[in-house]
Write an enzyme that holds these catalytic residues in place. Structure first.
Site, PDB file in Angstrom:
ATOM      1  N   GLU A 128      48.413  56.172  25.616  1.00 34.88           N
ATOM      2  CA  GLU A 128      48.600  56.054  27.065  1.00 34.88           C
ATOM      3  C   GLU A 128      49.343  57.279  27.579  1.00 34.88           C
ATOM      4  O   GLU A 128      50.198  57.828  26.888  1.00 34.88           O
ATOM      5  CB  GLU A 128      49.381  54.768  27.380  1.00 34.88           C
ATOM      6  CG  GLU A 128      49.870  54.622  28.794  1.00 34.88           C
ATOM      7  CD  GLU A 128      48.755  54.682  29.830  1.00 34.88           C
ATOM      8  OE1 GLU A 128      48.945  55.386  30.844  1.00 34.88           O
ATOM      9  OE2 GLU A 128      47.697  54.055  29.622  1.00 34.88           O
ATOM     10  N   CYS A 148      36.037  51.236  35.985  1.00 30.66           N
ATOM     11  CA  CYS A 148      35.934  50.744  37.360  1.00 30.66           C
ATOM     12  C   CYS A 148      35.103  51.694  38.212  1.00 30.66           C
ATOM     13  O   CYS A 148      35.030  51.539  39.428  1.00 30.66           O
ATOM     14  CB  CYS A 148      37.323  50.565  37.967  1.00 30.66           C
ATOM     15  SG  CYS A 148      38.301  52.088  38.032  1.00 30.66           S
ATOM     16  N   ASP A 187      39.340  52.853  28.356  1.00 26.14           N
ATOM     17  CA  ASP A 187      39.373  52.200  29.665  1.00 26.14           C
ATOM     18  C   ASP A 187      40.073  53.124  30.659  1.00 26.14           C
ATOM     19  O   ASP A 187      41.173  52.836  31.124  1.00 26.14           O
ATOM     20  CB  ASP A 187      40.105  50.858  29.542  1.00 26.14           C
ATOM     21  CG  ASP A 187      40.163  50.094  30.854  1.00 26.14           C
ATOM     22  OD1 ASP A 187      39.381  50.416  31.769  1.00 26.14           O
ATOM     23  OD2 ASP A 187      41.003  49.181  30.973  1.00 26.14           O
ATOM     24  N   CYS A 203      45.015  35.693  53.568  1.00 32.91           N
ATOM     25  CA  CYS A 203      43.813  36.366  53.069  1.00 32.91           C
ATOM     26  C   CYS A 203      43.127  35.427  52.084  1.00 32.91           C
ATOM     27  O   CYS A 203      43.739  35.028  51.089  1.00 32.91           O
ATOM     28  CB  CYS A 203      44.160  37.684  52.386  1.00 32.91           C
ATOM     29  SG  CYS A 203      42.754  38.438  51.513  1.00 32.91           S
ATOM     30  N   CYS A 243      37.449  44.173  52.632  1.00 34.21           N
ATOM     31  CA  CYS A 243      36.151  43.682  52.150  1.00 34.21           C
ATOM     32  C   CYS A 243      35.012  44.417  52.842  1.00 34.21           C
ATOM     33  O   CYS A 243      35.122  44.811  54.003  1.00 34.21           O
ATOM     34  CB  CYS A 243      36.004  42.182  52.420  1.00 34.21           C
ATOM     35  SG  CYS A 243      37.135  41.143  51.482  1.00 34.21           S
ATOM     36  N   CYS A 284      39.325  44.349  59.216  1.00 28.08           N
ATOM     37  CA  CYS A 284      40.069  44.670  57.997  1.00 28.08           C
ATOM     38  C   CYS A 284      39.222  45.515  57.056  1.00 28.08           C
ATOM     39  O   CYS A 284      38.023  45.281  56.890  1.00 28.08           O
ATOM     40  CB  CYS A 284      40.504  43.376  57.310  1.00 28.08           C
ATOM     41  SG  CYS A 284      41.401  43.637  55.758  1.00 28.08           S
ATOM     42  N   ASN A 305      46.613  45.691  27.180  1.00 27.67           N
ATOM     43  CA  ASN A 305      45.679  44.659  27.635  1.00 27.67           C
ATOM     44  C   ASN A 305      44.552  44.406  26.634  1.00 27.67           C
ATOM     45  O   ASN A 305      44.194  43.263  26.357  1.00 27.67           O
ATOM     46  CB  ASN A 305      45.092  45.060  28.987  1.00 27.67           C
ATOM     47  CG  ASN A 305      44.246  43.975  29.617  1.00 27.67           C
ATOM     48  OD1 ASN A 305      44.712  42.855  29.815  1.00 27.67           O
ATOM     49  ND2 ASN A 305      43.000  44.292  29.940  1.00 27.67           N
ATOM     50  N   CYS A 364      36.128  35.150  56.560  1.00 28.89           N
ATOM     51  CA  CYS A 364      37.467  35.592  56.968  1.00 28.89           C
ATOM     52  C   CYS A 364      37.449  36.026  58.429  1.00 28.89           C
ATOM     53  O   CYS A 364      36.593  36.821  58.829  1.00 28.89           O
ATOM     54  CB  CYS A 364      37.932  36.747  56.089  1.00 28.89           C
ATOM     55  SG  CYS A 364      39.551  37.420  56.567  1.00 28.89           S
ATOM     56  N   PHE A 376      43.758  55.066  26.836  1.00 27.80           N
ATOM     57  CA  PHE A 376      44.177  54.590  28.158  1.00 27.80           C
ATOM     58  C   PHE A 376      44.582  53.117  28.031  1.00 27.80           C
ATOM     59  O   PHE A 376      44.140  52.258  28.788  1.00 27.80           O
ATOM     60  CB  PHE A 376      43.062  54.748  29.197  1.00 27.80           C
ATOM     61  CG  PHE A 376      42.514  56.138  29.317  1.00 27.80           C
ATOM     62  CD1 PHE A 376      43.108  57.067  30.165  1.00 27.80           C
ATOM     63  CD2 PHE A 376      41.402  56.524  28.586  1.00 27.80           C
ATOM     64  CE1 PHE A 376      42.594  58.355  30.281  1.00 27.80           C
ATOM     65  CE2 PHE A 376      40.885  57.804  28.688  1.00 27.80           C
ATOM     66  CZ  PHE A 376      41.480  58.723  29.541  1.00 27.80           C
TER      67      PHE A 376
END
Length: 407
Positions: free
Chosen positions: A275, A350, A324, A156, A77, A74, A259, A68, A254
């Protein structure tokens, strides 16, 4: 300013190269293990120093050219200078090493990472409109590395083709309205079109995405996994680890818009989704009704408070639990999960550090870590998704030990 030469030995948690000089760690931006580089110190702390590369003396075999043109400026990344195979090896190794230092892994099988395409994978982005302080020019793009300045972006390579096309069209409309007051605008490439956060959406045109043959609506400004391909893989891995059948009751914490909940509902007697956000609960209920998933029930609850008095928790028995949470994890919630006496728990996160913390708490309640995996949800960034499977043994945690690795 004086420069020094250092060999890069490893990567830090945020993807910077790490070398040592006079017994002190040096964190070097855009450095790769195996590099020998002339560096300039940019920051000093009591236990470490920070530096930038002045000149590469010897390049690592894992070093590649960034694809990129905005990579140097930026902030989106962090790892384009590292080969994709090396990125994935580092992410997996970093997770498993941290896990093995904290919990008992003697019975844990480390599964091969889940991977997919590393270009054109992002279906969601958060952009910034405004005028930079330095040149007063109107810009529309992403935040710069280490500052609130804006890097003007026309294309991008990580965004889907549809998002890049929409980005170019949006630029023409919004740049004349840029001001010194920065404005964030998010966009999502849904299965039924492009949706911008600054555009009104009614219930007849909610954005939607597909997973496991189901169609799920979600709020235009709400959360959806950025990587559709990896989300599908992750959901299927969770289903496999849960080991479901038609006699089971499952609790999904959660749950968002369903999903995991709705794919689970297709395989069990009953699944209860919890939730914290009311609008997401309503959306999940809508999705269940649309999919004719009568096995799914949803409730709103603050999962960061004591949930033991709640009817869906109190005196309930679940065969499986999936959670999650966001980056902050679910420490307080995990303290009480043992009361549900679920045979298996699958934890999706995450943030590896909070998952590890919470797995340690679940160990105290008689759960044992059986499987772990890295999911490369965000290629070319230092971020990742991780998963863990635990089973109920009733035994107290034993001493830590290495897992069964399959990298």
């Amino acid at each position: 300013m004086k420069t020094v030469t250092v060999k890069i030995e490893t990567l830090s948690h945020d993807g910077r190269g790490v070398g040592r000089l006079n017994g002190k760690a040096i964190f070097v931006e855009e450095a790769v293990p195996g590099d020998v580089a002339e560096i300039r110190i940019t920051g000093r702390q009591p236990s470490y120093e920070e530096a930038k590369i002045v000149r590469l003396i010897d390049s690592s075999e894992d070093r590649v050219e960034a694809f990129c043109p905005h990579y140097e400026t930026c902030g989106g990344c962090q790892l384009q200078h590292l080969s994709i195979d090396a990125q994935r090896k580092w992410k997996a190794s970093h997770f498993y090493t941290a896990l093995s230092k904290a919990v008992n892994m003697k019975a844990c099988q480390i599964e091969a990472p889940l991977v997919g395409h590393d270009h054109a994978y992002r279906r969601r982005a958060r952009l910034v409109l405004g005028k930079n302080k330095t040149d007063k020019e109107a810009r529309f793009g992403f935040r710069a590395k280490g500052s609130n300045e804006i890097v003007d972006i026309e294309q991008c390579p990580l965004l889907t083709p549809a998002l890049n096309e929409a980005l170019n069209q949006k630029r023409t409309a919004v740049l004349p309205h840029a001001s010194r007051a920065l404005k964030e605008i998010s966009v999502v490439d849904a299965d039924n079109g492009i949706f911008w956060s600054d555009q009104a959406v009614d219930s007849s045109t909610w954005p939607s995405y597909g997973v496991n043959g189901l169609t799920l609506n979600f709020p235009a400004q709400g959360f959806v996994q950025v990587n559709a391909e990896m989300n599908e893989q992750m959901v299927n891995k969770a289903l496999d680890w849960l080991d479901l059948n038609k006699e089971q009751r499952v609790l999904d914490l959660f749950c968002g818009v369903g999903n995991f909940t709705l794919p689970i509902a297709q395989q069990v007697k009953e699944v209860v989704g919890i939730e914290g956000e009311t609008d997401l609960v309503q959306m999940a209920q809508h999705n269940a009704s649309r999919a004719h998933c009568e096995q799914a029930t949803f409730y709103q609850a603050d999962l960061f408070k004591d949930v033991t008095p709640q009817n869906w928790f109190r005196k309930q028995k679940y065969d499986r639990v999936l959670l999650d949470p966001g980056r902050q994890g679910a420490y307080q919630l995990c303290k009480g999960l043992g009361q549900l006496k679920a045979d298996k728990i699958v934890y999706v996160s995450c943030n590896a550090s909070t998952l590890i913390r919470d797995v340690k708490e679940l160990e105290k309640q008689g759960y044992q870590l059986k499987k772990a995996i890295m999911v490369d949800m965000f290629p070319h960034t230092s971020h990742t998704e991780v998963m863990a499977q635990l089973i109920k043994t009733g035994k107290k945690p034993k001493q830590r030990g290495p897992g069964i690795f399959k990298l």
